[in-house]
Design a protein around this motif. Structure first.
Motif, PDB file in Angstrom:
ATOM      1  N   LEU A   6       0.830  -1.198   0.000  1.00  0.00           N
ATOM      2  CA  LEU A   6       0.000   0.000   0.000  1.00  0.00           C
ATOM      3  C   LEU A   6       0.863   1.246   0.000  1.00  0.00           C
ATOM      4  O   LEU A   6       1.986   1.245   0.505  1.00  0.00           O
ATOM      5  N   CYS A   7       0.333   2.319  -0.548  1.00  0.00           N
ATOM      6  CA  CYS A   7       0.983   3.611  -0.527  1.00  0.00           C
ATOM      7  C   CYS A   7       0.060   4.601   0.174  1.00  0.00           C
ATOM      8  O   CYS A   7      -1.136   4.648  -0.130  1.00  0.00           O
ATOM      9  N   ILE A   8       0.590   5.348   1.124  1.00  0.00           N
ATOM     10  CA  ILE A   8      -0.204   6.344   1.840  1.00  0.00           C
ATOM     11  C   ILE A   8      -0.073   7.691   1.137  1.00  0.00           C
ATOM     12  O   ILE A   8       1.040   8.189   0.936  1.00  0.00           O
ATOM     13  N   LEU A   9      -1.203   8.276   0.748  1.00  0.00           N
ATOM     14  CA  LEU A   9      -1.202   9.568   0.079  1.00  0.00           C
ATOM     15  C   LEU A   9      -1.694  10.645   1.040  1.00  0.00           C
ATOM     16  O   LEU A   9      -2.647  10.422   1.787  1.00  0.00           O
ATOM     17  N   PRO A  10      -1.051  11.806   1.009  1.00  0.00           N
ATOM     18  CA  PRO A  10      -1.445  12.882   1.921  1.00  0.00           C
ATOM     19  C   PRO A  10      -2.723  13.560   1.446  1.00  0.00           C
ATOM     20  O   PRO A  10      -3.095  13.474   0.271  1.00  0.00           O
ATOM     21  N   ARG A  11      -3.389  14.242   2.354  1.00  0.00           N
ATOM     22  CA  ARG A  11      -4.480  15.098   1.931  1.00  0.00           C
ATOM     23  C   ARG A  11      -3.893  16.218   1.089  1.00  0.00           C
ATOM     24  O   ARG A  11      -2.701  16.538   1.194  1.00  0.00           O
ATOM     25  N   GLY A  12      -4.695  16.834   0.242  1.00  0.00           N
ATOM     26  CA  GLY A  12      -4.144  17.881  -0.597  1.00  0.00           C
ATOM     27  C   GLY A  12      -5.165  18.486  -1.533  1.00  0.00           C
ATOM     28  O   GLY A  12      -6.325  18.073  -1.583  1.00  0.00           O
ATOM     29  N   VAL A  37      -9.943  20.685  -6.640  1.00  0.00           N
ATOM     30  CA  VAL A  37     -10.486  19.702  -5.694  1.00  0.00           C
ATOM     31  C   VAL A  37      -9.593  19.640  -4.468  1.00  0.00           C
ATOM     32  O   VAL A  37      -8.366  19.574  -4.592  1.00  0.00           O
ATOM     33  N   THR A  38     -10.209  19.651  -3.315  1.00  0.00           N
ATOM     34  CA  THR A  38      -9.483  19.468  -2.064  1.00  0.00           C
ATOM     35  C   THR A  38      -9.935  18.172  -1.412  1.00  0.00           C
ATOM     36  O   THR A  38     -11.132  17.942  -1.236  1.00  0.00           O
ATOM     37  N   LEU A  39      -8.984  17.315  -1.117  1.00  0.00           N
ATOM     38  CA  LEU A  39      -9.244  16.076  -0.381  1.00  0.00           C
ATOM     39  C   LEU A  39      -8.730  16.276   1.039  1.00  0.00           C
ATOM     40  O   LEU A  39      -7.530  16.508   1.244  1.00  0.00           O
ATOM     41  N   THR A  40      -9.616  16.195   2.007  1.00  0.00           N
ATOM     42  CA  THR A  40      -9.255  16.525   3.386  1.00  0.00           C
ATOM     43  C   THR A  40      -8.797  15.326   4.189  1.00  0.00           C
ATOM     44  O   THR A  40      -8.417  15.474   5.351  1.00  0.00           O
ATOM     45  N   TRP A 137      -9.018   8.905  -7.274  1.00  0.00           N
ATOM     46  CA  TRP A 137      -8.315   8.190  -8.341  1.00  0.00           C
ATOM     47  C   TRP A 137      -7.432   9.149  -9.139  1.00  0.00           C
ATOM     48  O   TRP A 137      -6.248   8.877  -9.365  1.00  0.00           O
ATOM     49  N   GLU A 138      -8.000  10.286  -9.560  1.00  0.00           N
ATOM     50  CA  GLU A 138      -7.199  11.197 -10.384  1.00  0.00           C
ATOM     51  C   GLU A 138      -6.057  11.816  -9.592  1.00  0.00           C
ATOM     52  O   GLU A 138      -4.948  11.995 -10.112  1.00  0.00           O
ATOM     53  N   TYR A 139      -6.302  12.137  -8.338  1.00  0.00           N
ATOM     54  CA  TYR A 139      -5.254  12.657  -7.461  1.00  0.00           C
ATOM     55  C   TYR A 139      -4.103  11.657  -7.374  1.00  0.00           C
ATOM     56  O   TYR A 139      -2.924  12.022  -7.495  1.00  0.00           O
ATOM     57  N   ALA A 140      -4.446  10.380  -7.192  1.00  0.00           N
ATOM     58  CA  ALA A 140      -3.425   9.336  -7.100  1.00  0.00           C
ATOM     59  C   ALA A 140      -2.709   9.135  -8.425  1.00  0.00           C
ATOM     60  O   ALA A 140      -1.484   8.982  -8.475  1.00  0.00           O
ATOM     61  N   ALA A 141      -3.464   9.127  -9.517  1.00  0.00           N
ATOM     62  CA  ALA A 141      -2.871   8.870 -10.835  1.00  0.00           C
ATOM     63  C   ALA A 141      -1.907   9.975 -11.248  1.00  0.00           C
ATOM     64  O   ALA A 141      -0.861   9.705 -11.844  1.00  0.00           O
ATOM     65  N   ARG A 142      -2.242  11.207 -10.925  1.00  0.00           N
ATOM     66  CA  ARG A 142      -1.383  12.326 -11.319  1.00  0.00           C
ATOM     67  C   ARG A 142      -0.037  12.292 -10.603  1.00  0.00           C
ATOM     68  O   ARG A 142       0.972  12.721 -11.154  1.00  0.00           O
ATOM     69  N   GLY A 143      -0.007  11.807  -9.397  1.00  0.00           N
ATOM     70  CA  GLY A 143       1.254  11.730  -8.676  1.00  0.00           C
ATOM     71  C   GLY A 143       1.949  13.072  -8.545  1.00  0.00           C
ATOM     72  O   GLY A 143       3.181  13.159  -8.589  1.00  0.00           O
ATOM     73  N   GLY A 216     -18.247  20.192 -13.389  1.00  0.00           N
ATOM     74  CA  GLY A 216     -18.342  21.625 -13.175  1.00  0.00           C
ATOM     75  C   GLY A 216     -17.005  22.301 -12.970  1.00  0.00           C
ATOM     76  O   GLY A 216     -15.961  21.660 -12.863  1.00  0.00           O
ATOM     77  N   ALA A 217     -17.047  23.640 -12.877  1.00  0.00           N
ATOM     78  CA  ALA A 217     -15.830  24.430 -12.742  1.00  0.00           C
ATOM     79  C   ALA A 217     -15.633  24.977 -11.336  1.00  0.00           C
ATOM     80  O   ALA A 217     -14.611  25.613 -11.060  1.00  0.00           O
ATOM     81  N   GLU A 218     -16.570  24.741 -10.450  1.00  0.00           N
ATOM     82  CA  GLU A 218     -16.476  25.263  -9.091  1.00  0.00           C
ATOM     83  C   GLU A 218     -15.487  24.452  -8.252  1.00  0.00           C
ATOM     84  O   GLU A 218     -15.333  23.238  -8.439  1.00  0.00           O
ATOM     85  N   ASP A 219     -14.843  25.113  -7.303  1.00  0.00           N
ATOM     86  CA  ASP A 219     -13.977  24.420  -6.346  1.00  0.00           C
ATOM     87  C   ASP A 219     -14.837  23.498  -5.480  1.00  0.00           C
ATOM     88  O   ASP A 219     -15.943  23.880  -5.065  1.00  0.00           O
ATOM     89  N   VAL A 220     -14.354  22.293  -5.214  1.00  0.00           N
ATOM     90  CA  VAL A 220     -15.117  21.339  -4.411  1.00  0.00           C
ATOM     91  C   VAL A 220     -14.200  20.662  -3.396  1.00  0.00           C
ATOM     92  O   VAL A 220     -12.983  20.583  -3.583  1.00  0.00           O
ATOM     93  N   THR A 221     -14.814  20.165  -2.327  1.00  0.00           N
ATOM     94  CA  THR A 221     -14.088  19.463  -1.273  1.00  0.00           C
ATOM     95  C   THR A 221     -14.685  18.078  -1.090  1.00  0.00           C
ATOM     96  O   THR A 221     -15.907  17.932  -0.981  1.00  0.00           O
ATOM     97  N   ASP A 222     -13.841  17.065  -1.104  1.00  0.00           N
ATOM     98  CA  ASP A 222     -14.251  15.670  -0.895  1.00  0.00           C
ATOM     99  C   ASP A 222     -15.467  15.289  -1.733  1.00  0.00           C
ATOM    100  O   ASP A 222     -16.494  14.835  -1.210  1.00  0.00           O
ATOM    101  N   PRO A 223     -15.405  15.452  -3.064  1.00  0.00           N
ATOM    102  CA  PRO A 223     -16.567  15.141  -3.909  1.00  0.00           C
ATOM    103  C   PRO A 223     -16.805  13.641  -4.032  1.00  0.00           C
ATOM    104  O   PRO A 223     -15.902  12.830  -3.831  1.00  0.00           O
ATOM    105  N   VAL A 224     -18.035  13.291  -4.391  1.00  0.00           N
ATOM    106  CA  VAL A 224     -18.399  11.878  -4.567  1.00  0.00           C
ATOM    107  C   VAL A 224     -19.216  11.642  -5.829  1.00  0.00           C
ATOM    108  O   VAL A 224     -19.757  10.560  -6.022  1.00  0.00           O
TER     109      VAL A 224
END
Length: 272
Positions: A6-12, A37-40, A137-143, A216-224
């Protein structure tokens, strides 16, 4: 205890989607509108796609393997999975690790059926393994990169002239130009900046979200994603994909039927 890497990814915070002028980007009903996008929450993610050896056996048949490319071997990704089978796999990993199960799954007429045990963004509160949200997924893929392909910000020139070939993909992905029409053992291509293998290519990967045609183009946090769609999202391209589908921002919603082009990689939310 279950022994997978496993790899641990930080919030960001990151830019999800693609700019209108990105090479290989084409108009689509499934939009890639760029937005912040912000992942908390920190999360851990499998370094490789789930392999055929790691696939949790069918409860009524310990030798069950749904994959089309069985001859590829134990280290090749399990594929030919419905979204429900992929969700059940993550639930099974959770159970074997003594963790909460994020999905309630059962066999109905010999077909796996799963429902979310958490609604909306509450899924981030589940302590067990689950499918990644599309944003995770995209956050992880972009690295940590923002280009068309991970680690290849200036790639894409070939896409305008030779649509089957993208040199920037050869070192990181199995896709139509180099796969020979089949999957390959996981971890043979170069990892991205976070040490994750095959985020692009080999097989696409089911996500937790149902499809939202335009994020959409709006800033979002923890989207689903959407709450009304019946179609689930898959991200990442496959052994049979053209370069435009292998861009990090490319989105798809495969048929809910199983496909040899789609596999699975599980994630788990970590405590702050």
């Amino acid at each position: 205890s279950w022994g997978w890497s496993l790899c641990i990814l930080p919030r960001g915070t990151f830019q999800m989607g693609s700019p209108a002028g990105e090479p290989c980007r084409e108009p689509s009903v499934i939009a890639e509108t760029r937005h912040e996008v912000t992942l908390t929450r920190r999360f851990e993610i499998l370094r490789t796609e789930v392999t055929q050896r790691q696939f949790t056996p069918h409860p009524d048949d310990p030798m069950y393997n749904p994959s089309r490319f069985i001859e590829c071997g134990d280290r090749c990704p399990v594929e030919n999975l419905t979204w429900h089978t992929a969700a059940a796999l993550c639930a099974g990993i959770s159970k074997s690790a003594g963790l909460e199960q994020c999905y309630a799954c059962e066999l109905v007429d010999d077909a796996m059926q799963c429902v979310n045990r958490y609604s909306g963004s509450d899924v981030y509160d589940c302590a067990g393994f689950r499918l990644p949200t599309e944003a995770e997924w995209e956050y992880a893929a972009r690295g940590g990169t923002e280009g068309a392909y991970p680690g290849a910000a200036n790639a894409g020139a070939f896409c305008q002239e030779v649509r089957l070939l993208e040199p920037a993909l050869h070192s990181i992905a199995w896709y139509r130009a180099n796969s020979g029409g089949e999957t390959h053992p996981t971890g043979e291509k170069s990892p991205n900046g976070w040490g994750l293998y095959d985020m692009i290519g080999n097989v696409a990967e089911w996500c937790h979200d149902t499809l939202q045609l335009d994020l959409g183009a709006e800033d979002v946090t923890d989207p689903v994603g959407a709450v009304t769609s019946l179609d689930h999202v898959a991200r990442g391209c496959s052994w049979d994909s053209l370069p435009e589908a292998c861009r990090t921002a490319a989105r798809s919603a495969p048929s809910e039927k199983a496909s040899s082009r789609v596999g699975v990689r599980c994630v788990r939310t970590l405590a702050p």
